[in-house]
Design an enzyme around this catalytic site. Structure first.
Site, PDB file in Angstrom:
ATOM      1  N   CYS A 282       0.811  -1.221   0.000  1.00 50.07           N
ATOM      2  CA  CYS A 282       0.000   0.000   0.000  1.00 50.07           C
ATOM      3  C   CYS A 282       0.846   1.273   0.000  1.00 50.07           C
ATOM      4  CB  CYS A 282      -0.936  -0.013   1.215  1.00 50.07           C
ATOM      5  SG  CYS A 282      -2.102  -1.391   1.185  1.00 50.07           S
TER       6      CYS A 282
HETATM    7  N1  LIG Z   1      -2.419  -5.892   1.733  1.00 50.43           N
HETATM    8  C1  LIG Z   1      -3.048  -4.875   2.318  1.00 50.43           C
HETATM    9  O1  LIG Z   1      -2.806  -4.540   3.477  1.00 50.43           O
HETATM   10  C2  LIG Z   1      -4.112  -4.090   1.574  1.00 50.43           C
HETATM   11  C3  LIG Z   1      -4.950  -3.229   2.312  1.00 50.43           C
HETATM   12  C4  LIG Z   1      -5.919  -2.500   1.648  1.00 50.43           C
HETATM   13  C5  LIG Z   1      -6.010  -2.608   0.254  1.00 50.43           C
HETATM   14  N2  LIG Z   1      -5.180  -3.442  -0.444  1.00 50.43           N
HETATM   15  C6  LIG Z   1      -5.348  -3.530  -1.887  1.00 50.43           C
HETATM   16  O2  LIG Z   1      -6.054  -4.726  -2.179  1.00 50.43           O
HETATM   17  C7  LIG Z   1      -5.591  -5.276  -3.417  1.00 50.43           C
HETATM   18  C8  LIG Z   1      -5.111  -6.700  -3.183  1.00 50.43           C
HETATM   19  O3  LIG Z   1      -3.997  -6.662  -2.324  1.00 50.43           O
HETATM   20  P1  LIG Z   1      -3.483  -7.954  -1.553  1.00 50.43           P
HETATM   21  O4  LIG Z   1      -2.491  -7.459  -0.567  1.00 50.43           O
HETATM   22  O5  LIG Z   1      -4.616  -8.793  -1.076  1.00 50.43           O
HETATM   23  O6  LIG Z   1      -2.739  -8.721  -2.754  1.00 50.43           O
HETATM   24  P2  LIG Z   1      -2.180 -10.226  -2.710  1.00 50.43           P
HETATM   25  O7  LIG Z   1      -1.048 -10.250  -3.668  1.00 50.43           O
HETATM   26  O8  LIG Z   1      -1.968 -10.654  -1.299  1.00 50.43           O
HETATM   27  O9  LIG Z   1      -3.387 -11.101  -3.266  1.00 50.43           O
HETATM   28  C9  LIG Z   1      -3.881 -10.961  -4.539  1.00 50.43           C
HETATM   29  C10 LIG Z   1      -4.252 -12.338  -5.068  1.00 50.43           C
HETATM   30  O10 LIG Z   1      -4.861 -12.148  -6.359  1.00 50.43           O
HETATM   31  C11 LIG Z   1      -4.456 -13.204  -7.192  1.00 50.43           C
HETATM   32  N3  LIG Z   1      -4.702 -12.766  -8.557  1.00 50.43           N
HETATM   33  C12 LIG Z   1      -4.008 -11.876  -9.305  1.00 50.43           C
HETATM   34  N4  LIG Z   1      -4.616 -11.674 -10.470  1.00 50.43           N
HETATM   35  C13 LIG Z   1      -5.726 -12.442 -10.470  1.00 50.43           C
HETATM   36  C14 LIG Z   1      -6.781 -12.648 -11.393  1.00 50.43           C
HETATM   37  N5  LIG Z   1      -6.833 -11.989 -12.545  1.00 50.43           N
HETATM   38  N6  LIG Z   1      -7.757 -13.534 -11.082  1.00 50.43           N
HETATM   39  C15 LIG Z   1      -7.726 -14.185  -9.902  1.00 50.43           C
HETATM   40  N7  LIG Z   1      -6.772 -14.018  -8.968  1.00 50.43           N
HETATM   41  C16 LIG Z   1      -5.788 -13.143  -9.250  1.00 50.43           C
HETATM   42  C17 LIG Z   1      -3.023 -13.450  -6.799  1.00 50.43           C
HETATM   43  O11 LIG Z   1      -2.593 -14.758  -7.189  1.00 50.43           O
HETATM   44  C18 LIG Z   1      -3.077 -13.258  -5.291  1.00 50.43           C
HETATM   45  O12 LIG Z   1      -3.327 -14.491  -4.613  1.00 50.43           O
HETATM   46  C19 LIG Z   1      -4.507  -4.326  -3.916  1.00 50.43           C
HETATM   47  O13 LIG Z   1      -5.092  -3.392  -4.776  1.00 50.43           O
HETATM   48  C20 LIG Z   1      -4.048  -3.627  -2.654  1.00 50.43           C
HETATM   49  O14 LIG Z   1      -3.513  -2.354  -2.910  1.00 50.43           O
HETATM   50  C21 LIG Z   1      -4.241  -4.203   0.198  1.00 50.43           C
END
Ligand SMILES: NC(=O)c1ccc[n+]([C@@H]2O[C@H](COP(=O)([O-])OP(=O)(O)OC[C@H]3O[C@@H](n4cnc5c(N)ncnc54)[C@H](O)[C@@H]3O)[C@@H](O)[C@H]2O)c1
Length: 446
Positions: A282
């Site tokens: 983030c």
């Molecule tokens: N990690 C945090 O603390 C947090 C907090 C708030 C918002 N976010 C936002 O949430 C979103 C996700 O972040 P995250 O940390 O969960 O990411 P992550 O990498 O932990 O998880 C994302 C998952 O999506 C999968 N993926 C990617 N493309 C895909 C597709 N086309 N179809 C199906 N699966 C797919 C990946 O294999 C992965 O398992 C981002 O935009 C991030 O900025 C994250």
């Protein structure tokens, strides 16, 4: 009134075809099926919330090993309780799959895929584009599609909606989870914005089934921008204390004491803390999304761009402080072996994405130093110079090092061993002083 998206034009007649009543009812009755696309740090806790509320949930991920872990109940997110994965695998209301065809079985699709930067620091929306293409191909009309990924204002309208050729209900709801933090995920107010009144009604019904406090935002772009404001605010304030840390140190003033003193003001001040840089998915990324968007459309964001640079420069500052410490002991970096304490990007989580510790490890290795690390939540680490494993936390092992850099102060580390060993410590988190270890001969704050 009508909204144009993709090849579909929603007209008043279309509105009748898009009656949302049955789905609103199903959401309120918790009989609708929800598909979560992207089973990561955001997707897994969200899935748990829906499953625990008794809502049938499909977890879709392109990563086969993650899906196999979900099916077997094997944990893959360090800070989440192992029983989270066991409960999901055992639940009749949960199914994990790599098959995008499963989207056709859902009434609602929530997209939680990553939003990284490419090598040129340009937003890489390919995961969102791919998820949108999967919904277009395998989803069905009158589905509610919600984007939760953090992204620049305009993404939902410019990337998600044009990919959808059928009549979908569309909403955006930024994710505010704080992995490893103390905030209760489902009690944190949940922002929701929809493309039209029907989408809003559905999205509110969806989130009210699990979140205690759902707040409507007037449009999708405002909701997208709100999330970027939240994280840019954080990045800028961290940069401010990082910049002041460097300035105050040269004036002989301890930034941590200054923050403690300023924090006694009961209004108009909020504490942020310095460190070796910023990490995670983030804070290092979201301000870049905002800066990129405004750079190409309006004017550069001077404060945001400066904050990004200042935070990126912090590992270099820590290295300078380490070099000073080694100099004062007549040691050269290239003849030294350095221990990094804590490599995840923040305490209590095993997430190493964009962690400044990784930059430090690579810089130390390329400077000729030996380098090892200890992190109770990160068993192994791929670095530019090969794979490292967390070393045991025991006096005999700690004695092998010439200096330690505390990058992340996990509470589960016994800092008394470090204090007792007499090793020079470069402490970027005030971890030693906060725990009462004040030996200034050995401890250098950086
Ligand atoms: N990690 C945090 O603390 C947090 C907090 C708030 C918002 N976010 C936002 O949430 C979103 C996700 O972040 P995250 O940390 O969960 O990411 P992550 O990498 O932990 O998880 C994302 C998952 O999506 C999968 N993926 C990617 N493309 C895909 C597709 N086309 N179809 C199906 N699966 C797919 C990946 O294999 C992965 O398992 C981002 O935009 C991030 O900025 C994250």
């Amino acid at each position: 009134m009508g909204w144009a998206y993709g090849t579909a034009i929603v007209t008043d007649q279309g509105d009748q075809d898009r009656a949302n009543g049955p789905l609103v009812h199903a959401l309120r009755e918790k009989s609708a099926t929800v598909a979560i696309v992207g089973m990561g740090y955001v997707g897994v806790p969200l899935t748990c919330a829906f499953v625990e509320a008794g809502i049938k949930t499909i977890g879709l991920d392109t990563d086969k090993s993650r899906v196999a872990d979900l099916q077997a109940g094997r944990p893959y997110i360090g800070h989440l309780d192992d029983t989270v994965f066991q409960r999901l695998a055992a639940s009749a209301g949960f199914e994990a799959t790599t098959r995008p065809q499963a989207l056709g079985d859902a009434d609602v699709v929530v997209i939680c895929v990553p939003t990284p930067l490419d090598e040129d620091h340009v937003p890489d929306l390919s995961p969102i584009a791919r998820a949108a293409a999967d919904v277009a191909e395998h989803g069905r009309p009158r589905q509610l599609v919600v984007l939760e990924s953090t992204t620049y204002p305009g993404t939902t309208r410019d990337v998600l909606i044009p990919a959808l050729t059928s009549e979908f209900f569309i909403a955006y709801s930024p994710e505010r989870i704080d992995p490893g933090g103390t905030a209760d995920f489902v009690s944190t107010p949940k922002l929701v914005a929809g493309l039209d009144d029907q989408s809003v009604e559905l999205a509110v019904a969806l989130y009210e089934s699990v979140f205690a406090d759902v707040r409507l935002v007037k449009d999708i772009e405002t909701a997208e921008a709100a999330k970027l404001l939240e994280n840019t605010f954080r990045a800028v304030n961290i940069a401010l204390v990082n910049e002041l840390k460097v300035a105050f140190t040269s004036l002989g003033i301890d930034i941590w004491d200054v923050i403690d003193a300023a924090a006694s003001k009961p209004f108009g001040f909020m504490s942020f803390y310095p460190g070796p840089g910023v990490g995670g998915h983030c804070i290092p990324i979201d301000p870049e999304y905002l800066a990129w968007k405004t750079r190409s459309s309006t004017s550069p964001l001077a404060i945001t761009e400066a904050a990004i640079r200042i935070n990126e420069d912090m590992p270099g500052y820590v290295l300078l402080r380490l070099t000073d410490v080694l100099d004062s002991r007549n040691r050269l970096l290239e003849d030294s072996t350095i221990l990094i304490v804590g490599v995840s990007y923040k305490p209590g989580v095993g997430d190493i994405r964009s962690s400044p510790a990784l930059v430090l490890i690579d810089e130390l290795a390329s400077g000729g130093a030996g380098v090892a690390y200890h992190d109770p939540l990160v068993a192994a680490l791929d670095t530019g110079s090969g794979q490292l494993h967390s070393i045991p936390w025991e006096p005999a092992t700690l004695a092998r090092f010439d200096a330690a850099i505390i990058c992340t102060d996990h509470d589960t580390i016994d800092y008394s061993l470090l204090a007792a060993g007499g090793l020079p410590i470069v402490d970027t988190r005030n971890a030693m002083a906060r725990r009462g270890f004040m030996n200034s001969d050995n401890i250098t704050k950086a």
